[in-house]
Design a protein around this motif. Structure first.
Motif, PDB file in Angstrom:
ATOM      1  N   PRO A 151       3.203  25.923 -14.091  1.00 59.38           N
ATOM      2  CA  PRO A 151       2.418  25.398 -12.939  1.00 59.38           C
ATOM      3  C   PRO A 151       1.264  25.370 -13.322  1.00 59.38           C
ATOM      4  CG  PRO A 151       2.820  27.726 -12.404  1.00 59.38           C
ATOM      5  CD  PRO A 151       3.726  27.412 -13.838  1.00 59.38           C
ATOM      6  N   TYR A 152       0.339  24.380 -12.377  1.00 57.39           N
ATOM      7  CA  TYR A 152      -1.309  24.507 -12.386  1.00 57.39           C
ATOM      8  C   TYR A 152      -1.386  25.583 -11.576  1.00 57.39           C
ATOM      9  CZ  TYR A 152      -5.845  22.805 -12.529  1.00 57.39           C
ATOM     10  OH  TYR A 152      -7.394  22.534 -12.522  1.00 57.39           O
ATOM     11  N   LYS A 153      -2.043  26.770 -12.415  1.00 57.30           N
ATOM     12  CA  LYS A 153      -2.242  27.988 -11.615  1.00 57.30           C
ATOM     13  C   LYS A 153      -3.728  28.030 -10.654  1.00 57.30           C
ATOM     14  CE  LYS A 153       0.589  29.852 -15.078  1.00 57.30           C
ATOM     15  NZ  LYS A 153       0.817  31.054 -16.165  1.00 57.30           N
ATOM     16  N   GLY A 154      -3.578  29.090  -9.868  1.00 52.88           N
ATOM     17  CA  GLY A 154      -4.956  29.264  -9.003  1.00 52.88           C
ATOM     18  C   GLY A 154      -4.155  29.238  -7.481  1.00 52.88           C
ATOM     19  N   SER A 155      -4.022  30.247  -6.751  1.00 61.19           N
ATOM     20  CA  SER A 155      -3.476  30.189  -5.550  1.00 61.19           C
ATOM     21  C   SER A 155      -4.098  29.948  -4.415  1.00 61.19           C
ATOM     22  CB  SER A 155      -2.359  31.652  -5.468  1.00 61.19           C
ATOM     23  OG  SER A 155      -3.296  32.560  -5.316  1.00 61.19           O
ATOM     24  N   LEU A 156      -5.332  30.025  -4.666  1.00 61.23           N
ATOM     25  CA  LEU A 156      -6.124  29.920  -3.302  1.00 61.23           C
ATOM     26  C   LEU A 156      -6.982  28.605  -2.892  1.00 61.23           C
ATOM     27  CD1 LEU A 156      -8.319  33.225  -4.294  1.00 61.23           C
ATOM     28  CD2 LEU A 156      -6.294  32.971  -2.743  1.00 61.23           C
ATOM     29  N   GLU A 206     -10.320  35.597 -11.879  1.00 58.21           N
ATOM     30  CA  GLU A 206      -8.890  34.961 -12.211  1.00 58.21           C
ATOM     31  C   GLU A 206      -7.723  35.659 -11.573  1.00 58.21           C
ATOM     32  OE1 GLU A 206      -8.863  32.901 -16.103  1.00 58.21           O
ATOM     33  OE2 GLU A 206      -6.708  33.974 -16.223  1.00 58.21           O
ATOM     34  N   LEU A 207      -7.779  36.941 -11.918  1.00 57.30           N
ATOM     35  CA  LEU A 207      -6.747  37.802 -11.167  1.00 57.30           C
ATOM     36  C   LEU A 207      -6.669  37.635  -9.790  1.00 57.30           C
ATOM     37  CD1 LEU A 207      -7.259  41.093 -13.365  1.00 57.30           C
ATOM     38  CD2 LEU A 207      -5.177  39.321 -13.329  1.00 57.30           C
ATOM     39  N   CYS A 262       7.258  33.222  -7.513  1.00 56.77           N
ATOM     40  CA  CYS A 262       7.852  32.369  -6.231  1.00 56.77           C
ATOM     41  C   CYS A 262       6.690  32.081  -5.826  1.00 56.77           C
ATOM     42  CB  CYS A 262       8.465  33.377  -5.460  1.00 56.77           C
ATOM     43  SG  CYS A 262      10.081  34.052  -6.315  1.00 56.77           S
ATOM     44  N   LEU A 263       5.399  32.371  -5.851  1.00 56.91           N
ATOM     45  CA  LEU A 263       4.304  31.760  -5.033  1.00 56.91           C
ATOM     46  C   LEU A 263       3.434  30.617  -6.181  1.00 56.91           C
ATOM     47  CD1 LEU A 263       2.708  34.813  -3.357  1.00 56.91           C
ATOM     48  CD2 LEU A 263       4.108  33.089  -2.336  1.00 56.91           C
ATOM     49  N   GLY A 264       4.120  30.278  -7.175  1.00 56.36           N
ATOM     50  CA  GLY A 264       3.819  29.178  -7.987  1.00 56.36           C
ATOM     51  C   GLY A 264       2.766  29.400  -9.071  1.00 56.36           C
ATOM     52  N   GLN A 265       2.753  30.758  -9.587  1.00 55.60           N
ATOM     53  CA  GLN A 265       1.717  31.080 -10.613  1.00 55.60           C
ATOM     54  C   GLN A 265       2.490  31.326 -11.788  1.00 55.60           C
ATOM     55  OE1 GLN A 265      -1.341  30.819  -9.504  1.00 55.60           O
ATOM     56  NE2 GLN A 265      -0.584  29.998  -7.696  1.00 55.60           N
ATOM     57  N   LEU A 290      -8.799  16.893 -12.952  1.00 62.21           N
ATOM     58  CA  LEU A 290      -9.003  18.242 -12.417  1.00 62.21           C
ATOM     59  C   LEU A 290      -9.034  18.118 -10.811  1.00 62.21           C
ATOM     60  CD1 LEU A 290     -10.594  19.905 -15.570  1.00 62.21           C
ATOM     61  CD2 LEU A 290      -8.331  19.696 -14.824  1.00 62.21           C
ATOM     62  N   PRO A 291      -8.533  18.883  -9.991  1.00 59.93           N
ATOM     63  CA  PRO A 291      -8.832  18.924  -8.634  1.00 59.93           C
ATOM     64  C   PRO A 291     -10.157  19.433  -8.263  1.00 59.93           C
ATOM     65  CG  PRO A 291      -7.118  20.552  -8.988  1.00 59.93           C
ATOM     66  CD  PRO A 291      -7.450  19.824 -10.488  1.00 59.93           C
ATOM     67  N   THR A 292     -10.725  20.531  -9.220  1.00 53.60           N
ATOM     68  CA  THR A 292     -11.933  21.026  -8.736  1.00 53.60           C
ATOM     69  C   THR A 292     -13.001  21.004  -9.962  1.00 53.60           C
ATOM     70  OG1 THR A 292     -11.074  23.231  -9.527  1.00 53.60           O
ATOM     71  CG2 THR A 292     -11.074  22.700  -7.195  1.00 53.60           C
ATOM     72  N   SER A 293     -14.403  21.053  -9.771  1.00 60.08           N
ATOM     73  CA  SER A 293     -15.256  20.794 -10.713  1.00 60.08           C
ATOM     74  C   SER A 293     -15.233  22.057 -11.907  1.00 60.08           C
ATOM     75  CB  SER A 293     -16.563  20.744 -10.337  1.00 60.08           C
ATOM     76  OG  SER A 293     -17.112  21.880  -9.500  1.00 60.08           O
ATOM     77  N   VAL A 294     -14.892  23.077 -11.403  1.00 59.04           N
ATOM     78  CA  VAL A 294     -14.504  24.468 -12.257  1.00 59.04           C
ATOM     79  C   VAL A 294     -12.935  24.737 -12.076  1.00 59.04           C
ATOM     80  CG1 VAL A 294     -14.975  26.999 -12.656  1.00 59.04           C
ATOM     81  CG2 VAL A 294     -16.840  25.650 -11.666  1.00 59.04           C
ATOM     82  N   PRO A 295     -12.499  24.588 -13.285  1.00 57.37           N
ATOM     83  CA  PRO A 295     -10.831  24.382 -13.136  1.00 57.37           C
ATOM     84  C   PRO A 295     -10.444  25.929 -12.677  1.00 57.37           C
ATOM     85  CG  PRO A 295     -11.761  24.224 -15.328  1.00 57.37           C
ATOM     86  CD  PRO A 295     -12.766  24.067 -14.545  1.00 57.37           C
ATOM     87  N   THR A 296      -9.495  26.017 -11.990  1.00 61.03           N
ATOM     88  CA  THR A 296      -8.849  27.401 -11.906  1.00 61.03           C
ATOM     89  C   THR A 296      -7.539  27.728 -12.747  1.00 61.03           C
ATOM     90  OG1 THR A 296      -7.064  26.350 -10.082  1.00 61.03           O
ATOM     91  CG2 THR A 296      -9.204  27.091  -9.254  1.00 61.03           C
ATOM     92  N   ASP A 297      -7.109  26.814 -13.181  1.00 60.37           N
ATOM     93  CA  ASP A 297      -5.834  27.025 -14.271  1.00 60.37           C
ATOM     94  C   ASP A 297      -6.504  27.801 -15.279  1.00 60.37           C
ATOM     95  OD1 ASP A 297      -2.959  26.398 -14.663  1.00 60.37           O
ATOM     96  OD2 ASP A 297      -4.055  25.895 -16.745  1.00 60.37           O
ATOM     97  N   PRO A 298      -5.792  28.797 -15.488  1.00 58.09           N
ATOM     98  CA  PRO A 298      -6.478  29.607 -16.722  1.00 58.09           C
ATOM     99  C   PRO A 298      -6.385  28.894 -17.920  1.00 58.09           C
ATOM    100  CG  PRO A 298      -4.894  31.147 -15.275  1.00 58.09           C
ATOM    101  CD  PRO A 298      -4.899  29.857 -14.867  1.00 58.09           C
ATOM    102  N   LEU A 299      -5.402  28.343 -18.507  1.00 57.37           N
ATOM    103  CA  LEU A 299      -5.634  27.700 -19.817  1.00 57.37           C
ATOM    104  C   LEU A 299      -6.567  26.605 -19.778  1.00 57.37           C
ATOM    105  CD1 LEU A 299      -2.774  26.076 -21.839  1.00 57.37           C
ATOM    106  CD2 LEU A 299      -4.617  24.669 -21.437  1.00 57.37           C
ATOM    107  N   ILE A 300      -6.809  25.568 -18.590  1.00 57.93           N
ATOM    108  CA  ILE A 300      -7.935  24.842 -18.684  1.00 57.93           C
ATOM    109  C   ILE A 300      -9.193  25.465 -18.444  1.00 57.93           C
ATOM    110  CG2 ILE A 300      -8.882  22.850 -17.721  1.00 57.93           C
ATOM    111  CD1 ILE A 300      -5.845  22.262 -16.931  1.00 57.93           C
TER     112      ILE A 300
END
Lengths: 147, 147, 147, 147, 147, 147, 147, 147, 147, 147
Positions: free
Chosen positions: J71-76, I91-92, J39-42, G76-86
């Motif tokens: 995708p791996y989500k989280g746009s920030l 998350e939103l 389109c922004l990958g989310q 994972l790229p961050t210590s608290v994951p941003t992807d909702p599933l993870i």
């Protein structure tokens, strides 16, 4: 009351009574490394061990019970320790971390050295250029297995 | 080009040639712990050592020069390591950090175990219940002095 | 009670009695730099020094004992200090950090300047354009050695 | 291209040509501390100084121009440095930070030691028990004023 | 007791007595910006100023003494402020930080605007589309010098 | 290509052509503060403004289009800036943050100073003791309303 | 080239060829959980397994070798994951972490559930109110022992 | 008083009375996983359940009311847990996070496994090589839908 | 005493008296959203509103005064919230943040949606597949202007 | 190639062709909110949707395939967003987070508003005092259930 309160009482009583960790360990009948870690709130004592500590540190019954509960472990207030002695160990992990990894994998394959099935021994190593700290660590190798 | 590029080339060449760290160390004439740390960009080689590594890893002259420059040390990408093998060492610092501190101070007084005047030896420790990783660390005790 | 409580009592008593650190140091018989660091919870006093401090700061016996225990060091509440005076020292490390590294390595080879076998002296440096703070630091060079 | 590219070229060329920072400083005609910091991307050179560096490091015209632009300062990749040599300076700020604060305020009142109107000198201090690193820092005291 | 306790007492007393910062400043005889910062624990008062504040806020002698000790500065609980009003100032630094840098360097060369030899004035700026906050900041330019 | 690429090209071209931000601003017909922020990737230009910049910085059509797209704002690489000039502004927020808050609330009630409906002017303020940086900020007060 | 490059090639080739992880696992002859983790750079393959993957993903010899090297783990790229599933799994650790701890200690005493001697099985669990994800985890209990 | 106080009282009373979580769960009439999480401050009890707990743990009326208020969830003091048992679960998320993601998406398409419509069961799994911890998790799959 | 103490008293009294936020809002005569935020320490009440709350929550005069002081805002203990309900809103922002940005800029140009000149309404939205939470937010668009 | 590359190509092509998100959404046949997020990958597109986007943005076959992968989500790029527009949404979570929590729990009991079974609609709300951004969010309430 929680385990932290018991730890602080042990430290204060040890100071007031002039006890040494090696003496405490001898009374408990185990290594100074494990007993000290336990007194500092990182290990769980059984009833007999707790009774010995209760006698040495004048603990109440409730305090003695807390010693027999598995604590929330981790003894440091920050993720990178500020205390110079402890930082040096962190630095060893930082500088030698990938070296530990390469050499253990070269010898054993994929897996880890257990930090649970683990023991260690810390001794003074006399040296004419200045005495040294000698630490012998032994941790079981645990292989990743396929499934 | 920088030291990191040389480290990556060494790792890739080691893989392609099927070399082992213990063999590399034998060629250099020093311990596998120090030589591996150096190859991973944490130590500085002298001209003779660098020439040996150049031969083993097919390094260019510029790459060989980089091995002789003191690197910016620290081998881990995050302050708390994510790799399970390396994390276990971090966990030892976290769980046993205050124990290291108490026992070294009890034996030596105020000061630290040097992570510079330091050596270590990592070996397989055969055990019928599962072989173990044995690590012997030796660091000079450095006392705080009054002034 | 812990060392932090003793530090806070020393600071409050110093304020109430109008003491100066340089006077405290003279009583203890050591430099103002080391004595101040000790009073602020970063160094360990011996029995004689602690007795002097007990007299100056009206410490109880238990408080006097705490001064003789090695403290958990690190005097700042955040890893990047917010106080402007202390931040300037952090800024020096940030801006000149790689310069310290290059110049020490150029002069001594791979190793570090010890922060343990270390002393310093802080003085007013009169200057017609505005007086200056002069700090002389001296730390033993510790070389990395091969093994 | 940006200043970082110029810094990396300077480091690589210095290595390839076998230059020393003290020689570079002599050519520029200023202290090794300031010149090294500048070459590492922390200070701004004037046209004459930049021309000297261009000659020493074979810089292009564009690279020479970048040396004359004020850089974004801060030489370290993490807020707590991982390199052991640089960490020791961070540790001094951590352990002695409140001591610096107390002693400067005792001598000068509320204000700071400037990290801008600042100079320093780093020397080898011969010592029979092992040579030492000596650093003399001098920063203008800047008082907070009421308004 | 420490400075934070005094700050909290001042805030509570100000509320109970219905005082305004501008009135407090008039009594002290200095700007509302500096006096408010001081009352919030960021500046150091002299004996006369402290006596005025003691009268206004019913401070004890010990509390009055604390006002004359240089505080550990930094008024915010997190490195990125959560309060919307204060965050807007942080946002200005984030959005305009490189602009401040470019324009000050274009006008003055390498150096900084002092945050110590600094004063500011905050006023209401009447505007038919909605009144505005006007802040005039003035900080001495401090040049980096070669040495 | 993205906005950052355009920003870097603008900076490099400005350096190569020897342009000044104040001249760029005059060509665009707006303040140097807003134009510099825009060139550094923090503001959005309209078609006419972008055409002027395209001429000054030799931008391609695609680059000119990017100047008209609202950028992701925030000009600093770390949440606490390392650059000394920019840090001083961060320090003002840290030290004076609660003061800004108290004084704006005392004058206006609950609300904020807008960082959007905002303008500023940065000038040299001549002073015999050393010239000063003068910054006048003006932001609309935005009240919290009940609903 | 490094392991990450191989991972990215595997993902891109899987997409281009329309492969499914369950099919890849069947070819390798192991569970889809372990094989997917391995393909994503978290496990180490033996020569036979790597050869199978080389055929499926058109890997070069060097890429195939990398699959047999123990990787630096942590996906994972961050210590608290941003992807909702993870993140939902992270949330389970956050909400149920102390519950896991209490129940395992109640059943087994002090120790941990191994994440190394570990296997798991993820299946669709049909449910009229909406199908569910079912995950069965099995990890060896490792007791802390006294020494 | 807040929920945390109630949690601490429950833990202390459980210790003093020698209760087990599985017994508490039986009294409440629900699973040991959910009841333990609730007692540790992560779930909300209804009036009947709270009354049962009040009886078991000698809670006051106010304490019993707090059990029926939805708590601020999250049971861990740091974002990366330091306790070894809990860390292993964090490690599973770190190492297997992308594997969970790939396999759930392969089976179900885009969406998540709910951590709210979720249940789990933790059991001892006897094994001649050492007993294992078995955890069965079941969470409803929630699809992202277009709109 | 500070605002946080008043917030905690309000929450405890609300629990003890069995009040609902919607009832409190009706008494105050404003929306439940704004009144709840105010009771939780995020908004400032006028004298009449505070008197109503004093009656409902049995507040002392000092507590009632604190409700009329602008609080330091920000209701969460960590920058990434751990509570699942609140995390979903975070998350939103994480998933839709760039979408908000693109769509607002497409409709309005460069600027922001105000979080100060803002109101919202939260309602139950009946739905045969499970009721939904409906939130209507309305914030004034604030354009960046050139100057 | 990965999804981020496709996102960047879409943004650049949208700019070059002068497309608007609302037009793109009309072509795809779904809301502008969901389509922009995709389109922004989310979000994940189906084959038909991806084909439409391929036509609009001149995507290659491989790029079109990537749109159909979850995708791996989280746009920030940072956990606390620096962009002022996006920060205002973060601020709403910070200031109103506990209010959302209280009101949803008061209406529905323990549970969350789903961020997965979620839709939203963003519109311009004309207002004589300045147009407003109106956002209607609708998320399914998901109750925690006992088990």
């Amino acid at each position: 009351m929680n385990r932290l309160d018991v730890t602080e009482k042990i430290i204060a009583t040890k100071l007031a009574k002039g006890l040494k960790w090696s003496d405490v360990a001898r009374e408990v009948g185990l290594s100074k490394e494990w007993v000290t870690a336990g007194c500092l709130g990182q290990m769980t004592f059984d009833a007999t061990q707790a009774a010995t500590l209760a006698r040495l540190f004048d603990l109440t019954e409730a305090e003695t019970q807390w010693l027999q509960v598995v604590p929330y472990k981790g003894s440091l207030p920050t993720s990178v320790p500020t205390d110079p002695l402890i930082y040096r160990f962190y630095e060893l992990v930082s500088v030698y971390g990938t070296t530990f990894k390469e050499l253990i994998h070269e010898e054993f394959g994929d897996g880890i050295m257990s930090a649970i099935d683990f023991r260690m021994d810390l001794q003074r190593e006399p040296d004419p250029k200045g005495d040294r700290v000698s630490i012998v660590m032994s941790g079981k190798f645990l292989p990743y297995k396929t499934y």
